[in-house]
Motif scaffolding. Structure first.
Motif, PDB file in Angstrom:
ATOM      1  N   TYR A 221      23.450  33.711 -50.047  1.00  0.00           N
ATOM      2  CA  TYR A 221      24.711  33.606 -49.302  1.00  0.00           C
ATOM      3  C   TYR A 221      25.863  33.106 -50.168  1.00  0.00           C
ATOM      4  O   TYR A 221      26.965  33.646 -50.130  1.00  0.00           O
ATOM      5  CB  TYR A 221      24.530  32.687 -48.091  1.00  0.00           C
ATOM      6  N   GLN A 266      29.631  26.818 -43.024  1.00  0.00           N
ATOM      7  CA  GLN A 266      30.359  27.731 -42.134  1.00  0.00           C
ATOM      8  C   GLN A 266      30.195  27.287 -40.680  1.00  0.00           C
ATOM      9  O   GLN A 266      31.104  27.416 -39.881  1.00  0.00           O
ATOM     10  CB  GLN A 266      29.862  29.171 -42.297  1.00  0.00           C
ATOM     11  N   LEU A 267      29.012  26.768 -40.354  1.00  0.00           N
ATOM     12  CA  LEU A 267      28.810  26.281 -38.986  1.00  0.00           C
ATOM     13  C   LEU A 267      29.707  25.071 -38.724  1.00  0.00           C
ATOM     14  O   LEU A 267      30.157  24.843 -37.599  1.00  0.00           O
ATOM     15  CB  LEU A 267      27.341  25.914 -38.755  1.00  0.00           C
ATOM     16  N   HIS A 331      33.801  41.834 -41.331  1.00  0.00           N
ATOM     17  CA  HIS A 331      33.361  40.864 -42.327  1.00  0.00           C
ATOM     18  C   HIS A 331      34.433  39.782 -42.515  1.00  0.00           C
ATOM     19  O   HIS A 331      35.627  40.073 -42.435  1.00  0.00           O
ATOM     20  CB  HIS A 331      33.138  41.630 -43.643  1.00  0.00           C
ATOM     21  N   LEU A 336      40.147  37.995 -43.492  1.00  0.00           N
ATOM     22  CA  LEU A 336      41.170  37.265 -44.245  1.00  0.00           C
ATOM     23  C   LEU A 336      42.190  38.239 -44.843  1.00  0.00           C
ATOM     24  O   LEU A 336      43.399  37.998 -44.798  1.00  0.00           O
ATOM     25  CB  LEU A 336      40.520  36.445 -45.368  1.00  0.00           C
TER      26      LEU A 336
END
Ligand SMILES: Cc1cc2nc3c(=O)[nH]c(=O)nc-3n(C[C@H](O)[C@H](O)[C@H](O)COP(=O)(O)OP(=O)(O)OC[C@H]3O[C@@H](n4cnc5c(N)ncnc54)[C@H](O)[C@@H]3O)c2cc1C
Length: 469
Positions: A221, A266-267, A331, A336
Motif C-alpha cells: 500500500y 487513512q482510517l 481512485h 485529488l
C-alpha cells in the motif's frame, strides 16, 4: 418481557455492533429496524448506484439477522412516528442506535429523542461509526479542537480503544411484529442508469473483500497506492460509509507492517473529517477558513459539463471523471487531480464538485466528501499554501500513470496514442494524430483551458485575499 428496538442507519452489520450487542444482553427480544425516509431514496443527493448498494446491504443484513432467529423490520416514513408506532406494537421500552456525527443526523436524532421522551421511550446512543468516538479526548495541548491532521493523528493514536462488541448468536423478535418489505430495486433506480461495474453491497461481501485486501494488496500500500492503474487500494470506502464494516474491528486486524501502518493512517483521516464536521458543522456550506469566503468562484456551465463528462482535453482528468460515472467510485489520487482541476484550473466553486461527487459516488459521505473538497480547494482545515495543492495534470499523469494504462482504460479515444503523448496530446503534430487515430478537436477535445495561465490566475486570486499590511 423486555423488548428493545435497534434502529439501523449507516451501521448495516452484525459484527462489532455495540447497540445490537447491548440490546441483546439487556432485553428478551430485539427488533432491528430500518426506516426509509422518502429523501433517502428519492432526494436531491440520491444516486441510483448508491441506492442499489444500500438495498444490497439491507438484504444481506436481513439474511444475517434471520440466520440468528430474528429479521430486519422495514418501515417507511418519519423516523419518530415509525419508531413510536413500532415500540407500541412490539411493547418496546427503548430504542438503541449507533451515533452518527453529521449535522443532519444530529438534528434528526435530537428531534427523535424529544418525540420518544414524550412517550417515555428510552433513546440510547452507542459508538460504532468511528475508531475513536470519545471526541472530548481529542484536543490540542492548549485544549482546543484540532484543525491540523498530523497532531490530531498523534493524539488519536494514543486514545484507548473500546472493546469490540460481541456478535450475538441468537436473536428473536416478539410475536406479532409485521416485518415489512425492503423496496424493490426497480422502484428506486431504473436499469438505464445502473452501472454493471459498481461493487455489490453488504457486510458479507465487504468482509470477504477486507480479508482479501489484508492478505494481499495492503503489503504494497505505501509504495503503490498512488498508482491509479494498479488499483491496489482496498475499495472498502462504501462498506465503511454504510457501516457494513466496523473501522475499529478492521484496526484490530491490521498486521504490523509498513503497508498496514500507512493504510491505518487513512482510517484516521476518516475519523478526522467526521470530527471536523462535528465541531464545525457550518463547513457543509461555507469555507472553513474565513479569509477564503471572499473568493468569488465561477459557475461556468460549459466548463462544469466538460468536467462532468470527462471532456476537458486533459486525459488524466477525463479518465477519472469517466471512472466515476462507470463505477460510482474513483481512485483517491484521481479525486485529488480532478478536485484541483475543477477549483484551480477551471476556477469552479468547490461545492459544485462536492455535489457531483455526492450524486455519483457509492461511498458518497458528507464528512469525507466535504473535508476532502475543502482540502483540495485549499479553503479547509489542515491548511497549506495554495500552490502545494495546485496540480499540473500532465505531471500527475507522468508520475502516477506513467504507461497511460489508467487513461487508456477509460478514454478509448487515446488507445493508440503513444505513451509520450498521453500527458499532453495537444502537442501531437497532424501526422502523429493521424497515426494514432486521434484527431484533436474531432476524436478527442483540445484542452478547455491553458493550465499555465490558469495556475497564475488562481495564485493571484488567492493572493488577493491576504490581509492588507
Ligand atoms: C475530492 C475528494 C472527495 C472525496 N470524497 C469521499 C467520499 O465522499 N467518501 C469517502 O469515503 N471518501 C472520500 N474521499 C477520500 C478517498 O478518496 C476515498 O475514501 C478513497 O479513495 C476510497 O477508496 P479506498 O476504499 O480504496 O481507499 P483506501 O486507500 O483503501 O483507504 C481506506 C479507507 O480509508 C478512508 N480514507 C482514505 N483516504 C481518505 C481521505 N482522504 N479522507 C477520508 N477518509 C479516507 C476511507 O474510508 C477508505 O475506504 C474523497 C477524496 C477527495 C480528494
Amino acid at each position: 418481557m423486555k423488548v428493545i428496538l435497534v434502529w439501523y442507519r449507516n451501521d448495516l452489520r452484525v459484527h462489532d455492533h455495540p447497540a445490537l450487542s447491548t440490546a441483546t444482553a439487556d432485553a428478551d427480544h430485539v427488533v432491528p429496524v430500518f426506516i426509509f425516509k422518502d429523501s433517502l431514496l428519492h432526494g436531491p443527493h440520491s444516486s441510483a448506484n448508491r441506492n442499489r448498494f444500500l438495498l444490497e446491504c439491507l438484504t444481506d443484513l436481513k439474511q444475517s439477522l434471520q440466520a440468528k432467529g430474528a429479521d430486519l423490520v422495514s418501515r417507511q416514513g418519519d423516523a419518530a412516528d415509525e419508531l413510536i408506532a413500532l415500540a407500541k406494537a412490539s411493547g418496546a421500552t427503548g430504542v438503541y442506535y449507533t451515533a452518527d456525527y453529521s449535522p443532519g443526523a444530529i438534528k434528526r436524532d435530537k428531534a427523535v429523542q424529544a418525540a420518544l421522551r414524550k412517550e417515555a421511550i428510552e433513546f440510547r446512543s452507542f459508538p460504532g461509526r468511528l475508531i475513536v468516538s470519545n471526541h472530548d479526548k481529542l484536543r490540542t495541548k492548549a485544549g482546543n479542537v484540532h484543525k491540523v491532521f498530523t497532531p490530531f493523528w498523534k493524539n488519536w493514536l494514543q486514545i484507548q480503544r473500546r472493546q469490540l462488541a460481541t456478535n450475538p448468536q441468537k436473536l428473536s423478535l416478539p410475536t406479532g411484529v409485521s416485518v415489512g418489505k425492503i423496496p424493490e430495486l426497480s422502484t428506486v433506480a431504473s436499469d438505464s442508469v445502473l452501472s454493471p461495474y459498481v461493487l455489490p453491497g453488504g457486510e458479507t461481501v465487504g468482509r470477504r473483500r477486507l480479508r482479501k485486501f489484508l492478505e494481499g494488496d495492503i503489503k504494497q500500500y505505501k509504495d503503490e497506492s498512488n498508482f491509479m492503474a494498479k488499483d491496489s487500494t482496498s475499495r472498502l470506502s462504501a462498506y465503511l460509509h454504510f457501516g457494513c464494516l466496523s473501522a475499529l474491528e478492521i484496526e484490530t486486524m491490521l498486521p504490523s507492517t509498513v503497508g498496514a501502518q500507512a493504510w491505518g493512517r487513512q482510517l484516521a483521516w476518516r475519523d478526522f473529517y467526521h470530527y471536523i464536521l462535528l465541531n464545525f458543522p457550518a463547513n457543509t456550506t461555507t469555507e472553513f477558513q474565513e479569509r477564503f469566503r471572499a473568493l468569488t468562484w465561477s459557475s461556468n456551465e460549459i466548463y462544469l459539463q466538460a468536467w462532468k463528462d470527462g471532456q476537458t482535453g486533459y486525459p488524466i482528468v477525463d479518465a477519472a471523471m469517466r471512472q466515476l460515472r462507470q463505477e460510482g467510485w474513483m481512485h483517491n489520487r484521481a479525486r485529488l487531480i480532478v478536485g484541483s482541476f475543477l477549483t484551480k484550473d477551471l476556477w469552479l466553486d468547490w461545492r459544485l464538485g462536492e455535489t457531483h461527487f455526492m450524486n455519483l459516488l457509492i461511498d458518497g459521505d458528507e464528512a469525507n466528501n466535504n473535508g476532502n473538497w475543502q482540502w483540495i480547494a485549499s479553503v479547509g482545515v489542515d491548511p497549506a499554501p495554495v500552490f502545494r495543492r495546485l496540480y499540473n495534470p500532465s505531471s500527475q499523469q507522468t508520475n502516477y500513470d506513467p504507461d497511460g494504462a489508467y487513461v487508456r482504460k477509460y478514454v478509448p479515444e487515446l488507445a493508440h496514442v503513444l505513451n509520450k503523448h498521453i500527458p499532453a496530446p495537444w502537442l501531437m503534430t497532424a501526422d502523429e494524430q493521424a497515426n494514432s487515430d486521434c484527431i484533436l478537436g474531432k476524436d478527442y477535445p483540445m484542452p478547455i483551458v491553458d493550465h499555465k495561465q490558469a495556475r497564475l490566475d488562481t495564485l493571484d486570486k488567492f493572493r488577493a485575499t491576504a490581509p492588507k499590511q
